[in-house]
Design a protein around this motif. Structure first.
Motif, PDB file in Angstrom:
ATOM      1  N   ALA A 156       0.849  -1.189   0.000  1.00 53.00           N
ATOM      2  CA  ALA A 156       0.000   0.000   0.000  1.00 53.00           C
ATOM      3  C   ALA A 156       0.882   1.234   0.000  1.00 53.00           C
ATOM      4  O   ALA A 156       1.794   1.360   0.819  1.00 53.00           O
ATOM      5  CB  ALA A 156      -0.912   0.017   1.227  1.00 53.00           C
ATOM      6  N   ALA A 175       3.737   3.789  -6.683  1.00 52.65           N
ATOM      7  CA  ALA A 175       2.724   2.732  -6.779  1.00 52.65           C
ATOM      8  C   ALA A 175       2.728   2.085  -8.159  1.00 52.65           C
ATOM      9  O   ALA A 175       2.563   0.866  -8.288  1.00 52.65           O
ATOM     10  CB  ALA A 175       1.346   3.298  -6.455  1.00 52.65           C
ATOM     11  N   SER A 182      -1.398  -0.737  -4.266  1.00 55.09           N
ATOM     12  CA  SER A 182      -2.582   0.116  -4.209  1.00 55.09           C
ATOM     13  C   SER A 182      -2.177   1.493  -3.697  1.00 55.09           C
ATOM     14  O   SER A 182      -1.258   1.621  -2.886  1.00 55.09           O
ATOM     15  CB  SER A 182      -3.645  -0.492  -3.282  1.00 55.09           C
ATOM     16  OG  SER A 182      -3.116  -0.704  -1.982  1.00 55.09           O
ATOM     17  N   HIS A 184      -3.407   5.050  -1.818  1.00 51.80           N
ATOM     18  CA  HIS A 184      -4.415   5.583  -0.899  1.00 51.80           C
ATOM     19  C   HIS A 184      -4.078   7.043  -0.602  1.00 51.80           C
ATOM     20  O   HIS A 184      -3.015   7.334  -0.041  1.00 51.80           O
ATOM     21  CB  HIS A 184      -4.430   4.783   0.407  1.00 51.80           C
ATOM     22  CG  HIS A 184      -4.574   3.303   0.208  1.00 51.80           C
ATOM     23  ND1 HIS A 184      -5.767   2.643   0.337  1.00 51.80           N
ATOM     24  CD2 HIS A 184      -3.648   2.374  -0.153  1.00 51.80           C
ATOM     25  CE1 HIS A 184      -5.579   1.353   0.085  1.00 51.80           C
ATOM     26  NE2 HIS A 184      -4.301   1.172  -0.219  1.00 51.80           N
ATOM     27  N   GLN A 210      -4.408  -9.240   3.838  1.00 45.88           N
ATOM     28  CA  GLN A 210      -4.023  -9.788   2.548  1.00 45.88           C
ATOM     29  C   GLN A 210      -2.804 -10.680   2.660  1.00 45.88           C
ATOM     30  O   GLN A 210      -2.708 -11.719   1.991  1.00 45.88           O
ATOM     31  CB  GLN A 210      -3.743  -8.663   1.555  1.00 45.88           C
ATOM     32  CG  GLN A 210      -4.992  -7.982   1.039  1.00 45.88           C
ATOM     33  CD  GLN A 210      -4.670  -7.012  -0.068  1.00 45.88           C
ATOM     34  OE1 GLN A 210      -3.556  -6.517  -0.138  1.00 45.88           O
ATOM     35  NE2 GLN A 210      -5.623  -6.746  -0.916  1.00 45.88           N
ATOM     36  N   ARG A 216      -5.436 -10.262  -2.766  1.00 49.98           N
ATOM     37  CA  ARG A 216      -5.465  -8.802  -2.804  1.00 49.98           C
ATOM     38  C   ARG A 216      -6.848  -8.280  -3.173  1.00 49.98           C
ATOM     39  O   ARG A 216      -7.028  -7.091  -3.362  1.00 49.98           O
ATOM     40  CB  ARG A 216      -4.440  -8.284  -3.808  1.00 49.98           C
ATOM     41  CG  ARG A 216      -3.009  -8.629  -3.430  1.00 49.98           C
ATOM     42  CD  ARG A 216      -2.044  -8.047  -4.409  1.00 49.98           C
ATOM     43  NE  ARG A 216      -0.684  -8.436  -4.089  1.00 49.98           N
ATOM     44  CZ  ARG A 216       0.381  -8.060  -4.768  1.00 49.98           C
ATOM     45  NH1 ARG A 216       0.248  -7.302  -5.836  1.00 49.98           N
ATOM     46  NH2 ARG A 216       1.581  -8.466  -4.433  1.00 49.98           N
ATOM     47  N   ARG A 220      -8.343  -1.598  -2.207  1.00 49.15           N
ATOM     48  CA  ARG A 220      -8.005  -0.477  -3.071  1.00 49.15           C
ATOM     49  C   ARG A 220      -8.358   0.814  -2.372  1.00 49.15           C
ATOM     50  O   ARG A 220      -9.274   0.863  -1.594  1.00 49.15           O
ATOM     51  CB  ARG A 220      -8.775  -0.562  -4.412  1.00 49.15           C
ATOM     52  CG  ARG A 220      -8.200  -1.678  -5.312  1.00 49.15           C
ATOM     53  CD  ARG A 220      -6.798  -1.317  -5.772  1.00 49.15           C
ATOM     54  NE  ARG A 220      -6.252  -2.336  -6.670  1.00 49.15           N
ATOM     55  CZ  ARG A 220      -5.496  -3.338  -6.257  1.00 49.15           C
ATOM     56  NH1 ARG A 220      -5.227  -3.467  -4.975  1.00 49.15           N
ATOM     57  NH2 ARG A 220      -5.008  -4.210  -7.120  1.00 49.15           N
TER      58      ARG A 220
END
Length: 220
Positions: A156, A175, A182, A184, A210, A216, A220
């Motif tokens: 992440a 990313a 993902s 964020h 995860q 996964r 998201r």
């Protein structure tokens, strides 16, 4: 699943060095060896260290990095216009006035007073040359060619939409270079983990879940 590092790893700017990114990452690898499954959380300068630790750990049988949370940073310092100026100021003006100015830049919303007190007091424990040398090493390190070599794991990337130090483009590049990562974006400044602790904790929880399930889907 271990989600943090012990005091020896957290003191990487307080030990004997050397203070280049690769040497620090290798010291962290030595600390987490034999600790079981580990999720590494890196904020700002800690992001490239977490990545380099995961890469170095992948070469050892006694290190198992199962996930990464990478916050408010990037794969390199291109476009991070004041990194060189920060190094110069550290070498020339290390002291409370500089520390307070740096802390002010790191937050869009100030944290609770007790945490702000701890953050403001932390630089006094650090060695000036260690901080300058580490940031200088970060400026000389481009992780883009290495990110494709990361082991397959949940990753992440977190960014603050009001981050005054790093742009969204830095987070998007990071990313985009990591398989399955993902992104964020939180309504914070440069220190998302402190400014929106609940949202940040949920992101960490998602990576942990995860890592345990091996899936996964839905993150998201």
């Amino acid at each position: 699943m271990a989600s943090g590092l012990n005091a020896r790893a957290l003191a990487w700017l307080e030990d004997e060095g050397p203070f280049d990114m690769y040497s620090i990452a290798n010291r962290i690898v030595d600390v987490i060896a034999g600790e079981g499954d580990v999720i590494l959380v890196g904020h700002s300068l800690g992001t490239p260290l977490a990545i380099l630790t995961a890469l170095a750990g992948a070469q050892r049988e006694d290190v198992v990095v199962k996930g990464l949370v990478l916050s408010n940073s990037g794969a390199n310092t291109k476009g991070h216009g004041d990194a060189g100026a920060i190094v110069q100021r550290i070498r020339a003006e290390w002291g409370e006035q500089m520390w307070d100015a740096f802390v002010g830049r790191c937050f869009h919303t100030l944290p609770d007073e007790w945490l702000l007190y701890e953050i403001r007091g932390y630089p006094a424990r650090l060695q000036r040359h260690a901080v300058a040398d580490t940031i200088q090493s970060q400026m000389e390190t481009d992780l883009v060619p290495l990110l494709g070599k990361l082991p397959d794991m949940p990753v992440a990337v977190v960014h603050g939409q009001h981050d005054a130090a790093r742009t969204l483009a830095h987070a998007e590049e990071l990313a985009g270079c990591i398989r399955g990562a993902s992104l964020h974006v939180l309504p914070t400044g440069h220190t998302s983990c402190a400014e929106d602790a609940c949202a940040f904790a949920e992101i960490m929880r998602g990576v942990g879940e995860q890592a345990i399930s091996g899936s996964r889907d839905g993150f998201r």
